[in-house]
Scaffold this motif. Structure first.
Motif, mmCIF file in Angstrom:
data_model
loop_
_atom_site.group_PDB
_atom_site.id
_atom_site.type_symbol
_atom_site.label_atom_id
_atom_site.label_comp_id
_atom_site.label_asym_id
_atom_site.label_seq_id
_atom_site.Cartn_x
_atom_site.Cartn_y
_atom_site.Cartn_z
ATOM 1 N N PRO A 163 0.769 -1.388 0.072
ATOM 2 C CA PRO A 163 -0.003 -0.168 -0.021
ATOM 3 C C PRO A 163 0.916 1.176 -0.086
ATOM 4 C CG PRO A 163 -0.109 -1.109 2.106
ATOM 5 C CD PRO A 163 0.704 -2.027 1.319
ATOM 6 N N THR A 195 -1.592 -2.854 7.611
ATOM 7 C CA THR A 195 -2.366 -3.552 6.641
ATOM 8 C C THR A 195 -3.134 -4.528 7.310
ATOM 9 O OG1 THR A 195 -0.597 -5.540 6.505
ATOM 10 C CG2 THR A 195 -0.494 -3.329 4.906
ATOM 11 N N TYR A 229 0.869 4.957 4.149
ATOM 12 C CA TYR A 229 1.342 3.942 4.887
ATOM 13 C C TYR A 229 2.906 3.636 4.703
ATOM 14 C CZ TYR A 229 2.556 -1.241 5.460
ATOM 15 O OH TYR A 229 3.179 -2.184 5.864
ATOM 16 N N LEU A 262 -5.849 -1.106 6.442
ATOM 17 C CA LEU A 262 -6.027 -1.143 4.820
ATOM 18 C C LEU A 262 -6.194 -2.708 4.453
ATOM 19 C CD1 LEU A 262 -2.957 1.089 3.958
ATOM 20 C CD2 LEU A 262 -5.114 1.887 4.561
ATOM 21 N N THR A 295 -5.932 -4.612 1.838
ATOM 22 C CA THR A 295 -5.050 -4.504 0.654
ATOM 23 C C THR A 295 -5.301 -5.569 -0.430
ATOM 24 O OG1 THR A 295 -3.529 -5.758 2.038
ATOM 25 C CG2 THR A 295 -3.097 -3.603 1.764
#
Lengths: 450, 563
Positions: free
Chosen positions: A138, A154, A146, A368, A370
Motif C-alpha cells: 500500500p 495492513t 502507509y 488497509l 489491501t
C-alpha cells in the motif's frame, strides 16, 4: 496442514523451487531445487532448542516484521514440516564469524553448516499450481501514507496484532506505542549503564550525585578534574533519564486501540493498480472488526467501502450482525486521504456519500484492506511451466475448464487462479485434484492400451 | 496391537498414563499456569509421565507423544489442550503410530472450556484445569481397547440433478474411473442453463455449454443417465446405499446400489408475486428476460432493472451472489441488441466480486448503462410506466420512465429440498439450502458421511463455480471409493442382547435410524456404520443394555467421581 504432512501418499518438499519442467501430460519430468536448510531434515525433531540459543535476532516475516525471530527458525510454531532452517543471510557462522551455538545446543545432531542445495528429479502425470497471491504494497498509494504514519497498518499486519500467538499476544497495541515502548526499553538499558558509572563516583566520594552537582554548578569544584568528570557523567545520565521519565509518563496513558477504521479497495478497483475486485476483503474487514470487538467491548469500527460485497453463504447475515452487535458502522465512500493528528492518531478524510458531506475523523488505528495481487513470481513460473497469464496477471484458464491452464496436464486453483475466499479455494483445490486424477487415469488407460 | 493388550488384561495396577499439557502458544499458557498443571498431573494415580508442550499438535509435540509411549511404556495417553472435535483424531493416530491402541486415548479440553472462559482468573482457571486433567486421567484408566469397524464399499455413485454441477460431478467421477448413475427429474439434462441465452456479453451460448457438458458425460461408458426420474426411496449408509428410482411413465421402479451420493439439485429464481408490481408482461424477472433475449423479442426502450428484488429482506435475508452479475450481463446484451435502449440498474451494493465481473461492471458504465443506488428502507415504486425511487447519494427522489422493469430476484431453494434432506438425513440451513459440514474447510461435504453437495443446492453459484464444485465433489467421492474398504470409528453403541427387553425406547431416540428391532430375538440391534456414537440410546435405555463404547457408565462415573 498436519493431515497433509502425515498422509502416506503425500511427499512434502518444503523450502524447494521448481527449476524445469519437461515432458507432457501423463509424463512430466520436473526438476526441483531443494534449498539448503543447513539442518538435516531426517534428524531435526523441531524441538526448538537451537533457536533458544541462537544469538542473532532478525525481524520475523511471518509476523509481518512486527515481531522478531532468530537466525535459525521455523516459519511459525505449527508449521509443517517442523524442521528448522538457518537463514543464511543472518547466521553468524555462515557469514564467517565464530558461533555455532545452535550446533552445540542440538541434541539430535541435526545442524549441518556444510549442507548443499540438492537437485531432485520427479516424474509425475499432472501438476497443480497453487502458488497463491501477494499482498498489495500500500505504500504505492501516496495519499494513505502507509509506512509514514505508524498507525496505518495492513489487514494482514492487523491479523498478527489480533493473534494470541502474534507479537503482542493478541493485545491491540498500536505500532506508535510499541515503538515508544521499545525506545523506553532501550533507554532503560542505557540508564542502567550510566547509573553504574555514577554510582562509582558516589561511592568514592560518599555523596549523592544530585547534591554534588548542585554545588558543582555553583562553581565549588572548578579545576578539580576528577569531579569535573563526575559532573560530565552525571550530565550524560540526566540526558538519558529525563527523556525516559517523559516517555514513561506518556506510555502510562497507552491503551489498546479502540477506534478502528477499515479502508476497503486499497489497490483493488483502482485503475492505477488493479482494476478487479479482490472479493474477500469486505468479509475479512468485517471479521477483524468483530474479533476486535470481542477483545474489547468498547471497540468501535468504521468500514469505509464503495459496495460492501458480502456475497458468500451466510455473509450478508454476518455483515448485518456485525452492525447490530459489534459496533460496526458501514460508511459508503472512498477515503481520499489519511493524515496524522495528535497522539499519533490517524485522521481519515472522506466523503460520506450518503450524507453528501466531506468529513474528517480521528481514529486510533487505520487498517488497509489491501488487494489480492498476482504473485511477484507469476511471470517466471508461467515461463517455466509454459502456461499463459490472463489480463489480470493470474494464470489463464477457460470458462469450460476452470481449473485447466493453457497446457494440458497443468491445473491451477485458489488465488493463483484469481481472487477468492477460503471455501471457494477449498472447493477448487478438490476440483483441481479431480482433474489431476483424470489425467492420471487417462494416461494409465493409454499405457494399458498400448 | 489390541490383541496383545486384550490377552494381558490390564488391571488398574498395570495402567501407565502419560499426560501432555499443551500451552497452545499463549492460548492456554497465557491464562493458566500450565507448568503447575503439569507437575500436578505427574502426581496423579497411574500417571507415570507428564510433559508440557508449546504446541502438542505441532510435529515436535506429536513426536513427544510417540517417544513418550515408547520410552515410558505408556498404555494410556491424556492430552489436555484444545477441542477433541478438531484434534482428537490426530492425537489418536499418533498413539497408534507408536503401537498403542488409539481408543486408550483421552482428551481434556483446557482451552475452549477453561483458559478461554477464565481469561482474567489465572488461579481459578489453573485449579479448574487440574480438575479437568484429573477427571480425564481417572477415565483413561478404565478405557478399553477397541478395533475400528470395517465394511465393504460399492464403487458406484449416484448424482442427483443434471445441471452444471451434477453433470460436472458425474463427468469428473466417470473420468476418474468410478461408475456413475445420474438422475434428472426433467426430461432433458442441463438444468437452469437451458433457460439462459448467453453466458456473457461476448455471446458465449448457454446451449453450447450445455451440450458440451452432456456430450462429455455421455461419451463415458461408465455413466448411466435416467431422465424424468426421481429418487423415491433410499436406505443404507456410506459405502452401501440402496436407492429406488422412479422413472415417469414406467411401472417398474429402478433399483440401484451405490456407495456415495452427490446432491446437485440446484435452486430456482424466486417468482416475485406481489413485489414491485410483478405481472410477467412489462414487469418481469431476469429469467423471463433471458427467454426474450433468446427469442430476440426484447424491444423495450427504457429498461429499469431492480436488484435485490426479494433478497436481503426480512423473508430472504441472504445475498443471492449471482444476480448483480446476471443483471449487468443482460443489460450489456440489451444494449448490444438495441444500442438506442436506455438501461438503468437500481441497486444496493453491486456484488461484482472477482476479476471478470468487475470488468463487466466497468464496461457497462462505459457504454452508458446507468447505475443508481436505492435505499432498502425506501424501495423503488413501480407504477404506470414510471419507476420512482429515492437516490440517497443525490438526496433526491427521482422518476424514470420504463416500458420494461426487470426484477433481479434471488435464487431460492427448491420446494422439495426439505423432503429430500429428510430422506437422506442431511441438514439444510435456515434458508433451506443444503448445509455443508464446515462453511470454510469442508464446503462440499455433508456432516453425514458418504453424501456430498455441489452447486446452487448449497448456495447460488455461477456456471463456473458450479462446474468447479461439481468436479470438486468428484474428488471428495474418490477419497472414499478409491479405497477397497470402509474403516470407521469404534465409538458406537452396543446393546446387550442378554438384558435387552426390546422396548424400542432406544430406536425412537436414535437420530440416525441406526437401531433396528429383531423380532426373532425380541431385542434391538445397532448398525455400527450408521451409528454416530451420540449416546442417545444409552441415556434412554431403562435396563442399561444400550451402552456407548468409550463412554460406559463405569468410565463416566470414574470421571465424575474424580471431580
Amino acid at each position: 496442514m498436519l493431515d497433509v504432512g502425515r498422509h502416506p501418499n503425500i511427499e512434502l518438499l518444503a523450502y524447494s523451487e521448481v527449476e524445469k519442467v519437461d515432458g507432457q501430460a501423463g509424463d512430466f519430468r520436473v526438476t526441483v531445487r531443494r534449498k539448503a536448510r543447513y539442518v538435516e531434515e531426517d534428524k531435526c525433531t523441531g524441538c526448538g532448542a537451537c533457536k533458544e540459543k541462537c544469538p542473532t535476532i532478525v525481524p520475523d516475516a511471518f509476523n509481518e516484521w512486527l515481531g522478531e525471530r532468530k537466525a535459525i527458525y521455523s516459519w511459525f510454531a505449527q508449521g509443517i514440516p517442523s524442521t528448522h532452517t538457518i537463514d543464511p543471510a543472518h547466521c553468524r557462522q555462515l557469514n564467517g564469524k565464530k558461533c555455532g551455538v545452535c550446533k552445540k545446543g542440538c541434541k539430535a545432531d541435526a545442524i549441518n553448516f556444510d549442507q548443499k542445495e540438492r537437485i531432485v528429479e520427479l516424474n509425475v502425470a499432472a501438476i497443480i499450481v497453487a502458488t497463491g497471491y501477494d499482498v498489495f504494497a500500500p505504500s504505492r498509494i501516496p495519499e494513505y501514507q502507509y509506512g509514514k504514519i505508524a498507525n496505518v497498518v495492513t489487514a494482514i499486519e492487523f491479523e498478527r496484532l489480533l493473534s494470541a500467538s502474534g507479537p503482542t499476544g493478541g493485545h491491540l497495541d498500536r505500532p506508535s506505542d510499541r515503538a515508544i515502548e521499545a525506545e523506553i526499553e532501550e533507554l532503560e538499558k542505557k540508564a542502567n549503564r550510566s547509573q553504574k558509572v555514577i554510582a562509582k563516583f558516589e561511592e568514592q566520594h560518599g555523596e549523592a550525585s544530585g547534591e554534588f552537582y548542585a554545588r558543582y554548578e555553583k562553581g565549588e569544584y572548578s579545576g578539580d578534574e576528577e569531579r569535573g568528570k563526575w559532573a560530565e557523567k552525571y550530565q550524560e545520565h540526566l540526558a538519558i533519564v529525563e527523556p525516559l521519565k517523559a516517555l514513561k509518563k506518556k506510555a502510562g496513558g497507552f491503551t489498546a486501540a479502540k477506534r478502528l477504521a477499515f479502508i476497503q479497495c486499497v489497490g483493488s478497483r483502482d485503475f492505477r493498480f488493479y482494476p478487479f475486485c479482490s472479493g474477500y476483503c469486505c468479509m475479512h474487514s468485517i471479521k477483524e472488526a468483530i474479533i476486535a470487538h470481542e477483545h474489547g467491548s468498547e471497540t468501535t469500527s468504521a468500514i469505509f467501502g464503495m459496495d460492501i460485497r458480502a456475497v458468500g453463504k451466510g455473509f450478508e447475515e454476518y455483515k448485518v450482525r456485525g452492525g447490530n452487535n459489534s459496533n460496526i458502522r458501514y460508511v459508503r465512500g472512498r477515503v481520499a486521504e489519511i493524515t496524522e493528528g495528535p497522539n499519533n492518531n490517524p485522521v481519515v478524510i472522506y466523503e460520506d456519500t450518503r450524507e453528501r458531506k466531506v468529513k474528517d475523523e480521528e481514529f486510533d488505528l487505520v487498517i488497509l484492506a489491501t488487494a489480492c495481487a498476482p504473485n511477484s513470481g507469476v511471470k517466471q513460473l508461467a515461463d517455466l511451466l509454459d502456461i499463459e497469464i490472463d489480463n489480470f496477471g493470474f494464470y489463464k484458464t477457460s470458462a469450460t475448464q476452470p481449473l485447466d491452464t493453457t497446457r494440458p496436464g497443468i491445473f491451477v486453483c485458489g488465488c493463483a487462479h484469481g481472487p477468492m475466499d477460503i471455501p471457494e479455494s477449498v472447493a477448487q483445490a478438490s476440483s483441481a485434484a479431480a482433474r489431476a486424477v483424470q489425467t492420471v487415469t487417462a494416461s494409465e488407460q493409454m499405457r494399458k492400451a498400448s | 496391537m489390541s490383541e496383545k493388550m486384550d490377552k494381558k488384561k490390564v488391571t488398574p495396577e498395570d495402567i501407565r498414563i502419560g499426560v501432555y499439557i499443551c500451552d497452545c502458544g499463549t492460548n492456554i499458557a497465557g491464562h493458566i499456569d500450565c507448568s503447575a498443571v503439569t507437575s500436578y498431573a505427574a502426581k496423579l494415580p497411574n500417571v507415570v509421565y507428564a510433559k508440557e508442550n508449546l504446541y502438542t499438535c505441532s510435529e515436535s509435540g506429536i513426536a513427544e507423544i510417540i517417544n513418550g509411549i515408547k520410552e515410558h511404556n505408556l498404555n494410556r495417553v491424556v492430552v489436555a489442550s484444545c477441542s477433541p472435535r478438531t484434534h482428537q483424531p490426530l492425537f489418536q493416530s499418533s498413539c497408534s503410530q507408536a503401537g498403542m491402541n488409539p481408543y486408550l486415548f483421552e482428551m481434556a479440553n483446557i482451552r475452549d472450556q477453561c483458559s478461554w472462559v477464565h481469561m482474567q482468573q489465572r488461579e481459578g482457571g489453573t485449579e479448574k484445569a487440574k480438575d479437568l486433567v484429573r477427571m480425564a486421567a481417572a477415565k483413561a484408566a478404565f478405557l478399553e481397547p477397541q478395533k475400528d469397524i470395517e465394511a465393504s464399499l460399492v464403487a458406484r455413485t449416484l448424482v442427483i440433478g443434471g445441471g452444471v454441477a451434477g453433470l460436472s460431478a458425474a463427468e469428473g467421477l466417470a473420468g476418474m474411473g468410478i461408475e456413475v448413475i445420474l438422475i434428472e427429474q426433467e426430461s432433458e439434462l442441463g438444468g437452469l442453463l437451458r433457460q439462459i441465452d448467453t453466458l456473457g456479453p461476448e455471446g458465449d451460448k448457454a446451449s453450447e455449454r450445455v451440450s458440451g457438458l452432456i456430450g462429455a458425460l455421455t461419451a463415458r461408458p461408465n455413466a448411466t443417465i435416467y431422465t424424468d426420474s426421481k429418487m423415491e426411496e433410499i436406505s443404507g449408509y456410506i459405502g452401501n446405499y440402496d436407492v429406488t428410482i422412479r422413472q415417469e411413465g414406467k411401472d417398474q421402479a429402478i433399483k440401484e446400489k451405490v456407495g456415495c451420493i452427490v446432491v446437485a439439485t440446484g435452486a430456482l429464481p424466486l417468482r416475485p408475486e406481489g413485489l414491485f408490481g410483478y405481472n410477467g408482461t412489462n414487469v418481469i424477472t431476469q429469467i423471463e428476460l433471458e427467454q426474450r433475449l433468446k427469442d430476440k423479442t426484447c424491444d423495450a426502450k427504457d429498461v429499469v432493472m431492480i436488484q435485490c428484488a426479494g433478497a436481503r429482506s426480512k423473508e430472504w435475508q441472504y445475498c443471492s451472489r449471482i444476480c448483480c452479475m446476471i443483471a449487468v450481463k443482460n443489460a450489456l446484451i440489451i444494449k448490444k441488441q438495441n444500442p438506442e435502449a436506455n438501461v438503468h440498474i437500481l441497486y444496493r451494493d453491486m456484488q461484482m466480486y472477482g476479476t471478470e465481473k468487475e470488468k463487466m461492471l466497468w464496461e457497462a458504465r462505459g457504454i452508458g448503462i446507468r447505475f443508481d443506488i436505492y435505499s432498502a428502507d425506501d424501495p423503488p415504486d413501480v407504477k404506470d410506466g414510471q419507476v420512482r425511487f429515492y437516490q440517497p447519494l443525490m438526496g433526491q427522489t427521482r422518476e424514470i420512465p420504463s416500458d420494461l422493469v426487470v426484477l433481479s430476484t434471488p435464487m431460492v431453494p427448491r420446494e422439495d429440498a426439505p423432503e429430500l434432506s429428510q430422506m437422506m438425513r442431511v441438514s439444510i440451513d435456515q434458508n433451506n439450502f443444503f448445509m455443508e459440514a464446515h462453511a470454510k474447510l469442508r464446503p462440499l461435504d455433508f456432516a453425514t458421511d458418504g453424501i456430498f453437495v455441489a452447486g446452487s443446492a448449497r448456495y447460488p453459484a455461477t456456471v463456473e463455480e458450479a462446474r468447479s464444485q461439481g468436479l470438486g465433489v468428484a474428488s471428495r467421492v474418490a477419497t472414499i471409493l478409491f479405497k477397497d474398504k470402509l474403516v470407521t470409528s469404534a465409538i458406537v453403541a452396543e446393546i446387550n442382547p442378554e438384558t435387552c427387553v426390546g422396548c424400542l425406547g432406544c430406536q425412537q431416540m436414535c437420530p440416525y435410524e441406526a437401531i433396528t428391532y429383531n423380532p426373532e430375538l425380541n431385542v434391538c440391534e445397532v448398525n455400527t456404520i450408521l451409528c454416530k456414537g451420540c449416546g442417545c440410546c444409552a441415556s434412554t435405555c431403562p435396563s442399561h443394555s444400550a451402552q456407548l463404547r468409550g463412554f460406559k457408565p463405569q468410565q463416566l462415573l470414574r470421571q465424575i467421581r474424580a471431580v
